[in-house]
Design a protein around this motif. Sequence first.
Motif, PDB file in Angstrom:
ATOM      1  N   GLY A  96       0.827  -1.198   0.000  1.00 36.75           N
ATOM      2  CA  GLY A  96       0.000   0.000   0.000  1.00 36.75           C
ATOM      3  C   GLY A  96       0.862   1.249   0.000  1.00 36.75           C
ATOM      4  O   GLY A  96       1.940   1.276   0.600  1.00 36.75           O
ATOM      5  N   VAL A  97       0.387   2.294  -0.693  1.00 35.22           N
ATOM      6  CA  VAL A  97       1.090   3.570  -0.737  1.00 35.22           C
ATOM      7  C   VAL A  97       0.056   4.687  -0.808  1.00 35.22           C
ATOM      8  O   VAL A  97      -0.957   4.559  -1.490  1.00 35.22           O
ATOM      9  N   GLU A  98       0.316   5.768  -0.080  1.00 31.45           N
ATOM     10  CA  GLU A  98      -0.566   6.932  -0.137  1.00 31.45           C
ATOM     11  C   GLU A  98       0.153   8.039  -0.903  1.00 31.45           C
ATOM     12  O   GLU A  98       1.278   8.411  -0.560  1.00 31.45           O
ATOM     13  N   LEU A  99      -0.495   8.535  -1.958  1.00 33.73           N
ATOM     14  CA  LEU A  99       0.090   9.568  -2.805  1.00 33.73           C
ATOM     15  C   LEU A  99      -0.939  10.649  -3.095  1.00 33.73           C
ATOM     16  O   LEU A  99      -2.148  10.407  -2.992  1.00 33.73           O
ATOM     17  N   ASP A 100      -0.444  11.804  -3.508  1.00 38.18           N
ATOM     18  CA  ASP A 100      -1.342  12.882  -3.915  1.00 38.18           C
ATOM     19  C   ASP A 100      -1.307  13.033  -5.431  1.00 38.18           C
ATOM     20  O   ASP A 100      -0.445  12.488  -6.104  1.00 38.18           O
ATOM     21  N   ASN A 101      -2.261  13.742  -5.963  1.00 31.55           N
ATOM     22  CA  ASN A 101      -2.338  14.084  -7.388  1.00 31.55           C
ATOM     23  C   ASN A 101      -2.332  12.867  -8.321  1.00 31.55           C
ATOM     24  O   ASN A 101      -1.771  12.922  -9.415  1.00 31.55           O
ATOM     25  N   ILE A 102      -2.996  11.787  -7.921  1.00 36.58           N
ATOM     26  CA  ILE A 102      -3.039  10.561  -8.736  1.00 36.58           C
ATOM     27  C   ILE A 102      -3.949  10.792  -9.939  1.00 36.58           C
ATOM     28  O   ILE A 102      -5.088  11.219  -9.807  1.00 36.58           O
ATOM     29  N   GLN A 103      -3.431  10.469 -11.129  1.00 38.21           N
ATOM     30  CA  GLN A 103      -4.221  10.567 -12.348  1.00 38.21           C
ATOM     31  C   GLN A 103      -4.610   9.197 -12.895  1.00 38.21           C
ATOM     32  O   GLN A 103      -5.721   9.020 -13.359  1.00 38.21           O
ATOM     33  N   THR A 104      -3.682   8.235 -12.893  1.00 36.76           N
ATOM     34  CA  THR A 104      -4.005   6.886 -13.371  1.00 36.76           C
ATOM     35  C   THR A 104      -3.343   5.844 -12.486  1.00 36.76           C
ATOM     36  O   THR A 104      -2.290   6.085 -11.888  1.00 36.76           O
ATOM     37  N   VAL A 105      -3.989   4.650 -12.428  1.00 33.15           N
ATOM     38  CA  VAL A 105      -3.448   3.505 -11.702  1.00 33.15           C
ATOM     39  C   VAL A 105      -3.555   2.289 -12.613  1.00 33.15           C
ATOM     40  O   VAL A 105      -4.619   2.025 -13.178  1.00 33.15           O
ATOM     41  N   GLY A 106      -2.447   1.572 -12.761  1.00 34.16           N
ATOM     42  CA  GLY A 106      -2.447   0.374 -13.597  1.00 34.16           C
ATOM     43  C   GLY A 106      -1.566  -0.715 -13.011  1.00 34.16           C
ATOM     44  O   GLY A 106      -0.742  -0.463 -12.128  1.00 34.16           O
ATOM     45  N   ILE A 107      -1.760  -1.925 -13.515  1.00 38.42           N
ATOM     46  CA  ILE A 107      -0.988  -3.099 -13.083  1.00 38.42           C
ATOM     47  C   ILE A 107      -0.387  -3.757 -14.317  1.00 38.42           C
ATOM     48  O   ILE A 107      -1.055  -3.876 -15.348  1.00 38.42           O
ATOM     49  N   PHE A 108       0.858  -4.193 -14.196  1.00 39.02           N
ATOM     50  CA  PHE A 108       1.521  -4.933 -15.264  1.00 39.02           C
ATOM     51  C   PHE A 108       2.029  -6.256 -14.691  1.00 39.02           C
ATOM     52  O   PHE A 108       2.691  -6.268 -13.654  1.00 39.02           O
ATOM     53  N   ASN A 109       1.699  -7.367 -15.354  1.00 35.41           N
ATOM     54  CA  ASN A 109       2.150  -8.688 -14.930  1.00 35.41           C
ATOM     55  C   ASN A 109       3.578  -8.898 -15.425  1.00 35.41           C
ATOM     56  O   ASN A 109       3.825  -8.999 -16.608  1.00 35.41           O
ATOM     57  N   ARG A 110       4.523  -8.990 -14.511  1.00 35.38           N
ATOM     58  CA  ARG A 110       5.932  -9.170 -14.859  1.00 35.38           C
ATOM     59  C   ARG A 110       6.346 -10.637 -14.925  1.00 35.38           C
ATOM     60  O   ARG A 110       7.472 -10.950 -15.291  1.00 35.38           O
ATOM     61  N   GLY A 111       5.452 -11.530 -14.566  1.00 34.00           N
ATOM     62  CA  GLY A 111       5.802 -12.941 -14.485  1.00 34.00           C
ATOM     63  C   GLY A 111       5.468 -13.735 -15.733  1.00 34.00           C
ATOM     64  O   GLY A 111       5.027 -13.193 -16.749  1.00 34.00           O
ATOM     65  N   GLN A 112       5.649 -15.043 -15.620  1.00 33.34           N
ATOM     66  CA  GLN A 112       5.386 -15.972 -16.722  1.00 33.34           C
ATOM     67  C   GLN A 112       4.100 -16.768 -16.513  1.00 33.34           C
ATOM     68  O   GLN A 112       3.789 -17.670 -17.285  1.00 33.34           O
ATOM     69  N   LYS A 113       3.374 -16.466 -15.449  1.00 36.33           N
ATOM     70  CA  LYS A 113       2.094 -17.118 -15.159  1.00 36.33           C
ATOM     71  C   LYS A 113       1.017 -16.047 -15.038  1.00 36.33           C
ATOM     72  O   LYS A 113       1.314 -14.863 -14.886  1.00 36.33           O
ATOM     73  N   VAL A 114      -0.239 -16.454 -15.088  1.00 35.09           N
ATOM     74  CA  VAL A 114      -1.352 -15.512 -14.921  1.00 35.09           C
ATOM     75  C   VAL A 114      -1.250 -14.857 -13.539  1.00 35.09           C
ATOM     76  O   VAL A 114      -0.985 -15.535 -12.544  1.00 35.09           O
ATOM     77  N   ALA A 115      -1.443 -13.558 -13.506  1.00 36.91           N
ATOM     78  CA  ALA A 115      -1.442 -12.813 -12.250  1.00 36.91           C
ATOM     79  C   ALA A 115      -2.869 -12.389 -11.924  1.00 36.91           C
ATOM     80  O   ALA A 115      -3.605 -11.949 -12.801  1.00 36.91           O
ATOM     81  N   LYS A 116      -3.244 -12.563 -10.668  1.00 33.11           N
ATOM     82  CA  LYS A 116      -4.575 -12.115 -10.250  1.00 33.11           C
ATOM     83  C   LYS A 116      -4.486 -11.505  -8.863  1.00 33.11           C
ATOM     84  O   LYS A 116      -3.568 -11.790  -8.097  1.00 33.11           O
ATOM     85  N   GLY A 117      -5.459 -10.647  -8.585  1.00 32.68           N
ATOM     86  CA  GLY A 117      -5.487 -10.000  -7.286  1.00 32.68           C
ATOM     87  C   GLY A 117      -6.488  -8.867  -7.262  1.00 32.68           C
ATOM     88  O   GLY A 117      -7.425  -8.830  -8.060  1.00 32.68           O
TER      89      GLY A 117
END
Length: 111
Positions: free
Chosen positions: A76-97
């Motif tokens: 978890g991280v708290e930030l200000d002025n957030i415009q976009t949030v995204g996730i990128f799977n860096r692994g070789q298997k399906v990522a879920k969460g």
Amino acid sequence: MRNMNEACHEKCAEEAMFEFKLEPQYGQGFYINENPLGLNALVIVKNESNSPVRLDITRYNRPTSNFIILAGDEFGVELDNIQTVGIFNRGQKVAKGKIIIIPNFSCINKC
């Protein structure tokens, strides 16, 4: 007449939760703020898979923030002025969460 607690909680929007399931080496955006100044929020990622993921957060007039969340970990991280949030799977298997965004989290703590 409202008390201070009621006024403070009105400024604090409800949290948003997004589930993700991404193929290897694939990314997806989950949140866009149309207000140019962005959102102040706590962003939590729960990686429920065996693949590491990268959390990417773009911010108004600030550098992009990138965080690696290891398999089975939570961050978890708290930030200000957030415009976009995204996730990128860096692994070789399906990522879920899950991604949880809690706007004005610091406001909640002051109420």
